[in-house]
Design an enzyme around this catalytic site. Structure first.
Site, PDB file in Angstrom:
ATOM      1  N   LYS A 110     -13.140  99.170  29.057  1.00 19.22           N
ATOM      2  CA  LYS A 110     -12.768  99.197  30.481  1.00 19.22           C
ATOM      3  C   LYS A 110     -13.279  97.932  31.168  1.00 19.22           C
ATOM      4  O   LYS A 110     -14.285  97.367  30.741  1.00 19.22           O
ATOM      5  CB  LYS A 110     -13.420 100.413  31.159  1.00 19.22           C
ATOM      6  CG  LYS A 110     -12.798 101.746  30.821  1.00 19.22           C
ATOM      7  CD  LYS A 110     -13.512 102.866  31.572  1.00 19.22           C
ATOM      8  CE  LYS A 110     -12.929 104.229  31.238  1.00 19.22           C
ATOM      9  NZ  LYS A 110     -11.519 104.400  31.625  1.00 19.22           N
ATOM     10  N   ARG A 169      -8.633 113.419  25.385  1.00 20.63           N
ATOM     11  CA  ARG A 169      -7.714 114.328  24.680  1.00 20.63           C
ATOM     12  C   ARG A 169      -8.095 114.471  23.215  1.00 20.63           C
ATOM     13  O   ARG A 169      -7.863 115.514  22.603  1.00 20.63           O
ATOM     14  CB  ARG A 169      -6.268 113.838  24.867  1.00 20.63           C
ATOM     15  CG  ARG A 169      -5.978 112.472  24.321  1.00 20.63           C
ATOM     16  CD  ARG A 169      -4.751 111.809  24.945  1.00 20.63           C
ATOM     17  NE  ARG A 169      -5.036 111.248  26.271  1.00 20.63           N
ATOM     18  CZ  ARG A 169      -4.148 110.605  27.035  1.00 20.63           C
ATOM     19  NH1 ARG A 169      -2.900 110.444  26.618  1.00 20.63           N
ATOM     20  NH2 ARG A 169      -4.480 110.139  28.220  1.00 20.63           N
TER      21      ARG A 169
HETATM   22  N1  BES Z   1     -12.101 109.117  31.801  1.00 23.83           N
HETATM   23  C1  BES Z   1     -10.913 108.375  31.926  1.00 23.83           C
HETATM   24  C2  BES Z   1     -10.059 108.807  33.111  1.00 23.83           C
HETATM   25  C3  BES Z   1     -10.665 108.528  34.438  1.00 23.83           C
HETATM   26  C4  BES Z   1     -10.526 107.289  35.025  1.00 23.83           C
HETATM   27  C5  BES Z   1     -11.351 109.507  35.106  1.00 23.83           C
HETATM   28  C6  BES Z   1     -11.084 107.056  36.252  1.00 23.83           C
HETATM   29  C7  BES Z   1     -11.903 109.261  36.340  1.00 23.83           C
HETATM   30  C8  BES Z   1     -11.767 108.028  36.924  1.00 23.83           C
HETATM   31  C9  BES Z   1     -10.070 108.530  30.662  1.00 23.83           C
HETATM   32  O1  BES Z   1     -10.783 108.666  29.488  1.00 23.83           O
HETATM   33  C10 BES Z   1      -9.249 107.296  30.535  1.00 23.83           C
HETATM   34  O2  BES Z   1      -9.815 106.263  30.337  1.00 23.83           O
HETATM   35  N2  BES Z   1      -7.943 107.441  30.663  1.00 23.83           N
HETATM   36  C11 BES Z   1      -7.071 106.347  30.579  1.00 23.83           C
HETATM   37  C12 BES Z   1      -5.897 106.762  29.766  1.00 23.83           C
HETATM   38  C13 BES Z   1      -4.984 105.639  29.398  1.00 23.83           C
HETATM   39  C14 BES Z   1      -5.675 104.724  28.415  1.00 23.83           C
HETATM   40  C15 BES Z   1      -3.727 106.200  28.812  1.00 23.83           C
HETATM   41  C16 BES Z   1      -6.645 105.985  31.999  1.00 23.83           C
HETATM   42  O3  BES Z   1      -6.469 106.880  32.830  1.00 23.83           O
HETATM   43  O4  BES Z   1      -6.545 104.802  32.293  1.00 23.83           O
HETATM   44 MN    MN Z   2     -11.311 106.799  28.634  1.00 24.08          MN
END
Ligand code: BES
Ligand code: MN
Ligand code: ZN
Length: 488
Positions: free
Chosen positions: A265, A339
């Site tokens: 990230k 997931r």
């Molecule tokens: N934990 C994150 C989702 C999230 C982001 C929760 C910001 C709360 C605040 C999750 O694991 C994630 O990173 N999801 C990705 C999925 C994508 C790679 C398809 C996302 O939402 O960007």
């Molecule tokens: Mn994630």
């Protein structure tokens, strides 16, 4: 907050609060108080507070009037209005210098339920986590820690006893969500749960890495393999129902920190990912609430606890993992890890406990925050009846939900050329394709709901019953759901 019920005023307490419905000042209110309140445009709207000082019998009274609304588009109905009133009092007086508040309900006409609502609001809004703040100035420190209720209606204490258990659950969730990831990681999460559940009647079971490997949880283990923290599967069992009633299963995403893994990230805001265990936090707090009020239901909570880190052993984009269900997954993006954790937790728990209902909570997608902001959690379900029950529990508890669609057309979007599925779809409909992924791990005959609570776990600004930070979202929702559907 320490809450006690008393039969008459103790004159040592200076701060006295009364709850006022919209445009209905009680007859016994001193005329000058009423005049002052009206002049200050206090009308008893939900959450409004008016304060005045006066002398009575040689002592100084600090009187607060707190509005609970009128129920007409404004919360009075049930416990919602008094909850707002109690919360507004807590917000105003938490650091006021007063250590005790007398809540004088004499002649208020409030029901037992409404009284408990006020106390819920007072308790929830006064929660804070100062464990790491060693340099607070006196005026920043919490002062209010005691509420004495007088003139409460019959049954109020009993009603509060039940709600107090729920408040404890919300508080535990907030604590878990607030703790940083160097303190709270899978093993310490489990340790804290063990501590908190001692003596509650909840049985705890924990699967470690070796057991999970033997069970074939390749997806969950793939996420955790880049971290030095060992993964844990935490199981909490409350069997308060009939022995042969099927249990309701609650499953939570417990990523104690989500760096994204090799699909790292960006730095800005990454600290938020300490609360990527908010689903697990909600499930754990809900179990404490349900056990605390001795619910007549069988409920099992399961949390998949891992840390998502990018070390030399971390999984790579393109890796194919085999889930416990036997289905294979191409890991396109290591940041879509939730997931992967949940699918194995769900497979194991359904096999182990044969639930008729499975409700899973997770901070699963950023896309959910784009869609709903922080007003509703997203709801996905294979059952209209279960969806309606959860929507109703959401309205009744204040932890609101909004339903989203599922369909074969969305499901197709996660087909993979090399494995049974990939862990991400195309850019659009990201919350829905995440839910479609999870649906592939739901057993025949199980009513399932996925709650994407990414926008609800953490608040950037204070809300009605929370300060900035952890909200405890989900605990009251799950508690309500169990009350309304499993204890009949
Ligand atoms: N934990 C994150 C989702 C999230 C982001 C929760 C910001 C709360 C605040 C999750 O694991 C994630 O990173 N999801 C990705 C999925 C994508 C790679 C398809 C996302 O939402 O960007
Ligand atoms: Mn994630
Ligand atoms: Zn995540």
């Amino acid at each position: 907050m320490q809450i006690t019920f008393a039969s008459s005023k103790d004159t040592a307490t200076r701060l006295v609060a009364r709850i006022i419905a919209r445009d209905s000042f009680p007859a016994d209110l001193p005329a000058h108080v009423r005049e002052g309140a009206e002049a200050a445009r206090f009308a008893g709207k939900a959450g409004q507070v008016f304060e005045t000082w006066y002398e009575e019998g040689g002592r100084l009274v600090r009187l607060a009037l707190a509005g609970c609304g009128n129920g007409n588009g404004e919360a009075l109905a049930g416990h919602a209005g008094t909850e707002r009133a109690g919360a507004a009092l807590a917000a105003k007086y938490l650091t006021s210098g007063e250590s005790a508040l007398v809540l004088d309900l004499t002649g208020s006409g409030l029901t037992a339920e409404q009284t408990a609502g006020a106390l819920v609001g007072l308790s929830l809004r006064s929660w804070r986590w100062d464990a790491y703040r060693t340099k607070l100035k006196d005026e920043q420190k919490r002062s209010l820690d005691k509420v004495i209720v007088i003139g409460a209606p019959d049954g109020a204490e009993a009603a509060w006893d039940v709600e107090a258990a729920v408040v404890k659950g919300v508080e535990f969730t907030r604590e878990l969500v607030t703790e940083p990831a160097n303190i709270l990681y899978p093993e310490s999460f489990v340790a804290r749960a063990r501590e908190r559940f001692a003596g509650t009647g909840v049985a705890i079971e924990v699967l470690g890495e070796d057991e999970m490997r033997e069970l074939g949880m390749g997806a969950l283990l793939g996420v955790s393999q880049g971290s030095v923290r060992k993964p844990q599967l935490l199981v909490m069992k409350w069997l308060g129902g009939k022995p042969d009633d099927k249990p309701a299963l609650l499953v939570g995403k417990g990523v104690t920190f989500d760096t994204g893994g090799i699909s790292l990230k960006p730095p800005a805001g990454m600290e938020d990912m300490k609360w990527d265990m908010g689903g697990a936090g909600a499930v754990t707090g809900a179990m404490l609430a349900i056990a605390g009020r001795k619910a007549k239901a069988n409920v099992i909570g399961v949390c998949g606890l891992v840390e998502n880190m990018p070390d030399g052993n971390a999984q790579r984009p393109g890796d194919v993992v085999t889930t416990m269900s036997g289905q294979t997954v191409e890991v396109i993006n290591t940041d879509a890890e939730g997931r992967l954790v949940l699918c194995d937790a769900m497979t194991w728990a359904q096999g182990q406990f044969a639930p008729d209902v499975m409700v899973e909570l997770s901070t699963l997608t950023g896309a959910m925050m784009i869609a709903l902001g922080s007003e509703h959690g997203g709801l996905f379900s294979n059952s209209d009846a279960l969806a309606d029950q959860l929507l109703a529990a959401g309205k009744d508890s204040g932890d609101k939900l909004w339903r989203f669609p599922l369909s074969p057309a969305y499901d197709k979007l996660i087909d993979s050329p090399i494995a049974d599925m990939k862990n991400v779809g195309p850019r659009y409909a990201g919350s829905i394709t995440a839910a479609q992924f999870l649906q592939r791990f739901v057993n025949e005959g199980v009513d399932w709901a996925h709650l994407d609570i990414a926008g609800m776990v953490w608040a950037d600004k204070p809300g009605a019953t929370w300060d900035k930070g952890a909200t405890g979202y989900g605990v009251r929702l799950l508690d309500r759901f169990v009350r309304e559907t499993r204890e009949g």
